[in-house]
Design a protein around this motif. Structure first.
Motif, short mmCIF file in Angstrom:
data_model
loop_
_atom_site.label_atom_id
_atom_site.label_comp_id
_atom_site.label_asym_id
_atom_site.label_seq_id
_atom_site.Cartn_x
_atom_site.Cartn_y
_atom_site.Cartn_z
N ASN A 149 35.85 7.62 1.62
CA ASN A 149 37.05 8.37 1.99
C ASN A 149 36.95 8.88 3.42
OD1 ASN A 149 38.27 8.07 -0.55
ND2 ASN A 149 37.11 9.81 -1.36
N LYS A 150 37.91 9.71 3.81
CA LYS A 150 37.94 10.28 5.15
C LYS A 150 36.70 11.11 5.45
CE LYS A 150 40.83 13.35 7.96
NZ LYS A 150 42.08 14.14 8.00
N ARG A 151 36.24 11.89 4.44
CA ARG A 151 35.11 12.80 4.66
C ARG A 151 34.07 12.72 3.55
NH1 ARG A 151 38.60 18.23 6.39
NH2 ARG A 151 39.63 17.28 8.20
N SER A 152 34.17 11.77 2.68
CA SER A 152 33.26 11.72 1.53
C SER A 152 33.10 10.30 1.03
CB SER A 152 33.79 12.60 0.39
OG SER A 152 35.03 12.08 -0.08
N ARG A 165 33.10 8.18 -2.58
CA ARG A 165 33.60 8.33 -3.95
C ARG A 165 32.79 7.47 -4.91
NH1 ARG A 165 37.34 11.69 -6.70
NH2 ARG A 165 38.39 10.52 -8.34
N ASP A 191 38.31 9.70 10.37
CA ASP A 191 39.62 9.32 10.92
C ASP A 191 39.70 9.55 12.42
OD1 ASP A 191 40.40 8.55 8.45
OD2 ASP A 191 42.06 9.97 8.24
N ARG A 216 34.70 3.88 -3.11
CA ARG A 216 35.26 3.76 -1.77
C ARG A 216 34.64 4.83 -0.86
NH1 ARG A 216 39.26 5.97 -5.02
NH2 ARG A 216 39.84 8.13 -4.49
N ASP A 229 33.09 17.88 -6.77
CA ASP A 229 32.74 17.76 -5.35
C ASP A 229 31.29 18.17 -5.16
OD1 ASP A 229 35.36 17.02 -4.70
OD2 ASP A 229 35.98 19.12 -4.55
N ASP A 287 33.03 13.14 -5.58
CA ASP A 287 33.11 12.97 -4.13
C ASP A 287 31.86 13.57 -3.52
OD1 ASP A 287 35.66 11.68 -3.74
OD2 ASP A 287 36.58 13.55 -4.43
N ASP A 316 34.43 13.66 9.93
CA ASP A 316 35.80 13.19 9.73
C ASP A 316 35.92 11.82 10.39
OD1 ASP A 316 38.56 12.63 9.93
OD2 ASP A 316 39.04 14.77 9.82
N ASP A 319 36.87 15.83 -11.95
CA ASP A 319 36.58 15.62 -10.53
C ASP A 319 35.56 16.66 -10.08
OD1 ASP A 319 38.10 13.40 -9.40
OD2 ASP A 319 39.87 14.53 -10.01
#
Length: 436
Positions: free
Chosen positions: A212-215, A217, A243, A210, A175, A226, A241, A173
């Protein structure tokens, strides 16, 4: 001396670094001279060990002043020699003077085993380099792109070998922070969608897994990545963000420099302890969180700084964590642990109370197991307990060559494989005056 006894003494010696600034010279007739002037201590050892033992008649020269093991002293060496003299309690030698039942080499071997492989690191490098270059040059995004850098455990060198995926591959993984010229007035959804479109590049680029909330993927054969767009400020970065439709403060470079500082503070043992902690969490999970940087912060707060034996340091780490937070968990409370990059931010913010309580209870259980491993009087039992802590990758017999090849620890290196006790007299080529 042969068999298990001989192997144990070699394991004991495997924890010793021989600088040899001076030597004590032993013989059946007694100590003739020692260059340090410590005649009394050496002569006491000679009297304790007896005059007629064949292994002493070998005139075996032993560098004993630089045994880099916590609590080991000349007095402890006397106890070792007494055991050798009487050929008794040989399995207990490793406990004399604070020696650990399981040699350091077994822990450094585990560290070498859980370190991401060279292949994994090479693939990760290729993966993130490709993503960064793609966004830097992509026609619709290149005017948004300012710079990029890595964050997370990969950047901090605290990652462990990746889990094996369903297709049998080990993908790390990674970032990736993309510094952009977006504004915090831009809606996070719009920002992340634009990054997604740039990555896909009309079907000519990357396949996005996908948003994500802040990134965003992206998963490739090289790595799972990410991609995080940020806006730089005077004191850090703002991250979108989606969300709640806002931007939040972050500063990943501070985490990276903080981790390096902790490693220096611990004499090079911080990052290896973090990796052992992460591996323990993987083998003995209690839920998804806490993970990642939270574990690093806990090691910084609660691991013993001066303890060089990884087994003892890890046992103390678990106990210290439980001692610090067990009473709070019992009262259904979580502590506040400040983020080094933002002292007002609680790094346990994403950890639920239930997750924290499960984690603290797991720490309590394994603190007891680790301590049992450390006080075990039998090498086999100690190893069995450590395998409960770290799983089957903790070897019953240390592979010295592999352990020595691991460069991420700062402590005494094991003696080279093949070390044997001499079968003939050992003496200096040019003996000082007074030697027999």
């Amino acid at each position: 001396m042969a068999g298990p006894g001989r192997k144990l003494v070699l394991d004991l010696l495997g924890q010793v670094r021989f600088h040899v600034p001076y030597l004590f010279f032993f013989s059946g007739e007694g100590v003739k001279e020692d260059s340090s002037g410590q005649h009394k201590a050496a002569d006491d050892m000679r009297r304790k060990c007896g005059r007629q033992r064949s292994w002493l008649v070998w005139r075996w020269m032993l560098p004993i002043n630089c045994l880099e093991i916590s609590g080991f002293s000349l007095k402890s060496l006397v106890q070792v020699l007494e055991c050798l003299r009487d050929d008794r309690d040989i399995e207990r030698i490793a406990n004399i003077g604070g020696l650990m039942p399981v040699p350091q080499a077994r822990f450094t071997e585990l560290l070498a085993d859980i370190e991401p492989s060279a292949t994994t690191k090479s693939r990760a490098s290729g993966g993130h380099s490709g993503i960064r270059e793609h966004l830097r040059t992509q026609e619709q995004f290149k005017n948004r792109y300012v710079s990029s850098f890595l964050s997370g455990s990969y950047a901090r060198s605290t990652s462990i070998r990746p889990r094996t995926s369903a297709d049998g591959q080990e993908r790390p993984d990674v970032d990736i922070i993309i510094v952009t010229n977006f504004s915090t007035s831009d809606h996070p959804d719009d920002v992340l969608n634009e990054v997604c479109r740039a990555l896909e590049d009309g079907g000519e680029g990357y396949e996005v897994e996908r948003i994500n909330k802040r990134s965003v993927r992206v998963e490739t054969w090289q790595a799972d990545m990410d991609i995080v767009p940020v806006v730089q400020t005077w004191n850090g970065y703002m991250i979108p963000d989606r969300d709640n439709g806002t931007w939040k403060f972050t500063n990943p470079p501070v985490h990276t420099s903080w981790s390096a500082e902790q490693n220096e503070r611990f004499g090079g043992r911080f990052k290896p302890l973090v990796k052992l902690f992460k591996w323990w969490r993987r083998i003995n999970p209690s839920g998804r969180r806490p993970k990642g940087f939270v574990l690093e912060k806990l090691v910084s707060l609660h691991a013993p700084i001066s303890q060089t034996h990884y087994g003892e340091a890890f046992a103390q780490l678990l106990k210290n964590i439980y001692d610090a937070y067990g009473y709070l968990a019992a009262m259904d409370q979580k502590p506040f642990i400040a983020d080094p990059a933002d002292q007002s931010n609680d790094i346990l913010g994403k950890v639920t109370l239930a997750q924290w309580k499960d984690f603290v209870e797991k720490v309590r259980v394994y603190a007891d197991i680790a301590r049992r491993a450390q006080v075990a009087e039998d090498m086999e039992e100690a190893t069995r307990q450590w395998r409960r802590v770290f799983g089957d990758r903790f070897k019953a017999t240390a592979n010295v060559a592999k352990a020595a090849a691991y460069g991420g620890f700062a402590t005494a290196a094991p003696v080279a494989a093949g070390y044997t006790f001499p079968n003939a007299m050992a003496a200096p080529a040019n003996k000082p005056r007074g030697f027999a």
